[in-house]
Design a protein around this motif. Structure first.
Motif, PDB file in Angstrom:
ATOM      1  N   LEU A  95       0.821  -1.215   0.000  1.00  0.00           N
ATOM      2  CA  LEU A  95       0.000   0.000   0.000  1.00  0.00           C
ATOM      3  C   LEU A  95       0.856   1.268   0.000  1.00  0.00           C
ATOM      4  N   THR A  96       2.041   1.191   0.572  1.00  0.00           N
ATOM      5  CA  THR A  96       2.963   2.340   0.478  1.00  0.00           C
ATOM      6  C   THR A  96       3.344   2.537  -0.991  1.00  0.00           C
ATOM      7  N   ASP A  97       3.649   1.432  -1.670  1.00  0.00           N
ATOM      8  CA  ASP A  97       3.991   1.523  -3.093  1.00  0.00           C
ATOM      9  C   ASP A  97       2.817   2.050  -3.916  1.00  0.00           C
ATOM     10  N   ILE A  98       1.616   1.628  -3.571  1.00  0.00           N
ATOM     11  CA  ILE A  98       0.440   2.104  -4.325  1.00  0.00           C
ATOM     12  C   ILE A  98       0.265   3.613  -4.112  1.00  0.00           C
ATOM     13  N   ALA A 121      11.585  -2.538   4.064  1.00  0.00           N
ATOM     14  CA  ALA A 121      12.310  -2.938   5.278  1.00  0.00           C
ATOM     15  C   ALA A 121      12.292  -1.815   6.308  1.00  0.00           C
ATOM     16  N   CYS A 122      12.245  -0.567   5.829  1.00  0.00           N
ATOM     17  CA  CYS A 122      12.289   0.568   6.763  1.00  0.00           C
ATOM     18  C   CYS A 122      11.133   0.471   7.751  1.00  0.00           C
ATOM     19  N   SER A 123       9.921   0.340   7.227  1.00  0.00           N
ATOM     20  CA  SER A 123       8.779   0.301   8.144  1.00  0.00           C
ATOM     21  C   SER A 123       8.787  -0.974   8.975  1.00  0.00           C
ATOM     22  N   VAL A 183       5.838   4.890   8.217  1.00  0.00           N
ATOM     23  CA  VAL A 183       5.650   4.977   6.758  1.00  0.00           C
ATOM     24  C   VAL A 183       5.777   6.428   6.288  1.00  0.00           C
ATOM     25  N   ALA A 184       5.324   7.370   7.137  1.00  0.00           N
ATOM     26  CA  ALA A 184       5.402   8.790   6.751  1.00  0.00           C
ATOM     27  C   ALA A 184       6.832   9.184   6.409  1.00  0.00           C
ATOM     28  N   GLN A 185       7.813   8.598   7.103  1.00  0.00           N
ATOM     29  CA  GLN A 185       9.215   8.955   6.841  1.00  0.00           C
ATOM     30  C   GLN A 185       9.658   8.474   5.459  1.00  0.00           C
ATOM     31  N   THR A 186       9.182   7.305   5.050  1.00  0.00           N
ATOM     32  CA  THR A 186       9.499   6.806   3.702  1.00  0.00           C
ATOM     33  C   THR A 186       8.886   7.752   2.664  1.00  0.00           C
ATOM     34  N   LEU A 187       7.643   8.143   2.884  1.00  0.00           N
ATOM     35  CA  LEU A 187       6.965   9.023   1.922  1.00  0.00           C
ATOM     36  C   LEU A 187       7.632  10.400   1.896  1.00  0.00           C
ATOM     37  N   LYS A 188       8.028  10.887   3.052  1.00  0.00           N
ATOM     38  CA  LYS A 188       8.676  12.210   3.110  1.00  0.00           C
ATOM     39  C   LYS A 188      10.022  12.198   2.390  1.00  0.00           C
ATOM     40  N   ALA A 189      10.711  11.052   2.403  1.00  0.00           N
ATOM     41  CA  ALA A 189      11.992  10.972   1.699  1.00  0.00           C
ATOM     42  C   ALA A 189      11.756  11.239   0.207  1.00  0.00           C
ATOM     43  N   TYR A 190      10.663  10.694  -0.332  1.00  0.00           N
ATOM     44  CA  TYR A 190      10.331  10.942  -1.740  1.00  0.00           C
ATOM     45  C   TYR A 190       9.960  12.404  -1.983  1.00  0.00           C
ATOM     46  N   LEU A 191       9.315  13.037  -1.007  1.00  0.00           N
ATOM     47  CA  LEU A 191       8.871  14.424  -1.188  1.00  0.00           C
ATOM     48  C   LEU A 191       9.995  15.424  -0.942  1.00  0.00           C
ATOM     49  N   GLY A 192      11.085  14.970  -0.343  1.00  0.00           N
ATOM     50  CA  GLY A 192      12.219  15.874  -0.083  1.00  0.00           C
ATOM     51  C   GLY A 192      11.940  16.878   1.016  1.00  0.00           C
ATOM     52  N   ASP A 209      -2.872   5.737   5.096  1.00  0.00           N
ATOM     53  CA  ASP A 209      -3.612   6.985   4.826  1.00  0.00           C
ATOM     54  C   ASP A 209      -3.103   8.113   5.721  1.00  0.00           C
ATOM     55  N   GLU A 210      -2.932   7.798   6.989  1.00  0.00           N
ATOM     56  CA  GLU A 210      -2.477   8.805   7.941  1.00  0.00           C
ATOM     57  C   GLU A 210      -1.044   9.253   7.600  1.00  0.00           C
ATOM     58  N   ALA A 211      -0.218   8.278   7.194  1.00  0.00           N
ATOM     59  CA  ALA A 211       1.167   8.607   6.813  1.00  0.00           C
ATOM     60  C   ALA A 211       1.161   9.539   5.607  1.00  0.00           C
ATOM     61  N   GLU A 212       0.270   9.266   4.665  1.00  0.00           N
ATOM     62  CA  GLU A 212       0.193  10.113   3.471  1.00  0.00           C
ATOM     63  C   GLU A 212      -0.218  11.539   3.858  1.00  0.00           C
ATOM     64  N   ARG A 213      -1.217  11.631   4.738  1.00  0.00           N
ATOM     65  CA  ARG A 213      -1.664  12.971   5.181  1.00  0.00           C
ATOM     66  C   ARG A 213      -0.505  13.723   5.837  1.00  0.00           C
ATOM     67  N   GLU A 214       0.213  13.032   6.704  1.00  0.00           N
ATOM     68  CA  GLU A 214       1.318  13.686   7.419  1.00  0.00           C
ATOM     69  C   GLU A 214       2.406  14.133   6.438  1.00  0.00           C
ATOM     70  N   ALA A 215       2.720  13.268   5.469  1.00  0.00           N
ATOM     71  CA  ALA A 215       3.789  13.594   4.518  1.00  0.00           C
ATOM     72  C   ALA A 215       3.385  14.795   3.657  1.00  0.00           C
ATOM     73  N   LEU A 216       2.140  14.819   3.189  1.00  0.00           N
ATOM     74  CA  LEU A 216       1.700  15.931   2.338  1.00  0.00           C
ATOM     75  C   LEU A 216       1.642  17.237   3.124  1.00  0.00           C
ATOM     76  N   GLU A 217       1.334  17.122   4.406  1.00  0.00           N
ATOM     77  CA  GLU A 217       1.336  18.302   5.271  1.00  0.00           C
ATOM     78  C   GLU A 217       2.765  18.870   5.358  1.00  0.00           C
ATOM     79  N   SER A 218       3.747  17.979   5.505  1.00  0.00           N
ATOM     80  CA  SER A 218       5.148  18.429   5.566  1.00  0.00           C
ATOM     81  C   SER A 218       5.557  19.105   4.266  1.00  0.00           C
ATOM     82  N   ARG A 219       5.019  18.592   3.180  1.00  0.00           N
ATOM     83  CA  ARG A 219       5.360  19.181   1.882  1.00  0.00           C
ATOM     84  C   ARG A 219       4.891  20.633   1.790  1.00  0.00           C
TER      85      ARG A 219
END
Ligand SMILES: Cc1ncc(C[n+]2csc(CCOP(=O)(O)OP(=O)(O)O)c2C)c(N)n1
Ligand SMILES: [Mg+2]
Length: 385
Positions: free
Chosen positions: A59-62, A108-110, A116-125, A349-359
């Protein structure tokens, strides 16, 4: 699990458990008595943790794939179809062990405890990430997951060093890293593997043979088999079914135990298949390279679909309660899987919200680009070129 027609490989959208594939799954688990005993000893909570790990990765990949379509990011490297190699091996380790995921093992990170938010944030920079917005390759050494550099094969010498440090300190810890079939053809892999073998470091090198390196099928980049690497380096090891999370888990447990007794290093060969492209940009090319047949074959062996079928058919009651009657056990397991899935959907879902907020609010200050960047004095005659 719920399938996602817009993002899942079509073979997964149409997934139905196949009786022959389930029979093969069971045969794999019974092939080796030691591994079977380990699998039988996995209790319901750990069986469900493995399931949640596979879902979390998928789901992180999706989410990343959706972001590419939405223009949030330009590209993502996914582990679709190969999740069991990562999840099975990480779950077999103990606290204090170290992992080094390449991009195909980002899950492996999660599984090592990174949100998961940290993995997503790495992609968002974003700035509130361990790389401070510099790199999508990520990890967290405090959790035992070392962020990779992108050079294939480079973790082999790095983990040889980590294993050597464990030995010198007299610590019974294990290192585990993954190398793709293509990565096994690099100089770093060869030098590192040879050094690991002669130093007898407590490290498991998982060779994740997904039968392709970028756009080159394994038969075109390697004449010898991946299993032939073990005798080539004088190493012992095992082979496991990369799409069977329990087989990967059991094989890793055996090798990790032997590493702790000073018998390492080991090569663990895992065969799997990349159910897409090298990254999101070349899925069509990835499919054209092989034609439809391998996708049909490996589509039936979806590591999540087959594990679900196994848990429904063969596992004890996943809520741990004793019951009489198979129908009641199946109903309990169906419910346990649904609850686990709902939990992971909410988590991602929550990780995605948090990552987009950081963006929106936590992008790096441009001045930070030079923080922590060092240059060797004199390299350009003492002046910046
Ligand atoms: C030393 C080095 N050479 C080339 C590349 C470019 N590159 C990135 S991934 C890749 C293929 C990797 O194939 P494999 O090791 O089989 O891993 P997979 O992507 O299949 O998981 C290549 C050639 C690189 N990152 N590092
Ligand atoms: Mg490969």
């Amino acid at each position: 699990m719920k399938r996602h027609p817009a993002f899942d490989p079509p073979e997964y959208v149409a997934f139905e458990p196949d009786p022959e594939v389930l029979a093969e799954y069971r045969r794999t688990l019974r092939r080796d008595r030691r591994r079977f005993r380990i699998v039988e000893g996995i209790g319901p909570p750990a069986l469900l943790r493995l399931y949640r790990g596979l879902l979390r990765f998928r789901l992180t990949d999706i989410t990343l794939k959706r972001w590419v379509r939405q223009g949030v990011i330009s590209k993502a490297w996914l582990g679709t179809g190969e999740e069991a190699v990562t999840v099975g091996s990480v779950h077999a380790l103990e606290k204090g062990d170290f992992t080094g995921p390449m991009i195909r093992n980002a899950g492996a990170c999660s599984e090592m405890g990174m949100p998961v938010a940290q993995t997503l944030k790495a992609y968002l920079g974003t700035a509130d990430q361990i790389t401070r917005g510099r790199d999508l390759h990520t990890g967290d050494p405090a959790l035992g997951v070392i962020p990779p550099a992108s050079q294939m094969g480079s973790f082999v010498p790095v983990f040889t060093g980590i294993g050597l440090a464990f030995m010198q300190r007299g610590e019974k810890r294990v290192g585990l890293t993954w190398a793709g079939d293509g990565a096994t053809r690099t100089g770093a892999f060869h030098e590192g593997m040879n050094f690991a073998a002669v130093l007898k470091v407590p490290v498991i090198f998982v060779i994740q043979d997904n039968q392709v390196a970028l756009g080159t099928p394994v038969g075109k980049h390697s004449r010898g088999t991946m299993e032939a690497l073990r005798p080539a380096y004088g190493l012992d090891g095992l082979s496991c079914e990369g799409n069977n999370v329990l087989d990967v888990y059991a094989a890793t447990r055996i090798l990790a135990g032997r590493c702790r007794k000073g018998e390492g290093p080991f090569i663990l060969n895992a065969r799997t298949f990349r159910m897409g492209g090298h990254a999101t940009h070349d899925e069509a090319e990835g499919r054209a390279l092989f034609g439809p047949e391998p996708f049909r074959y490996w589509g039936l062996r979806d590591p999540i679909g087959t594990y679900e079928a196994y848990l429904m058919e063969d596992a004890p009651a996943l809520d741990g309660r004793r019951r009489t009657g198979d129908a009641a056990r199946r109903e309990a397991n169906r419910r346990a899987l649904e609850e686990s899935e709902a939990r992971i959907i909410a988590e991602v879902d929550e990780a995605e919200r948090e990552a987009l907020e950081s963006r929106k609010s936590r992008m790096p200050d441009p001045a930070d680009a030079v923080t922590g960047v060092y240059a060797a004095p004199g390299y350009h005659g003492g002046r910046h070129a």
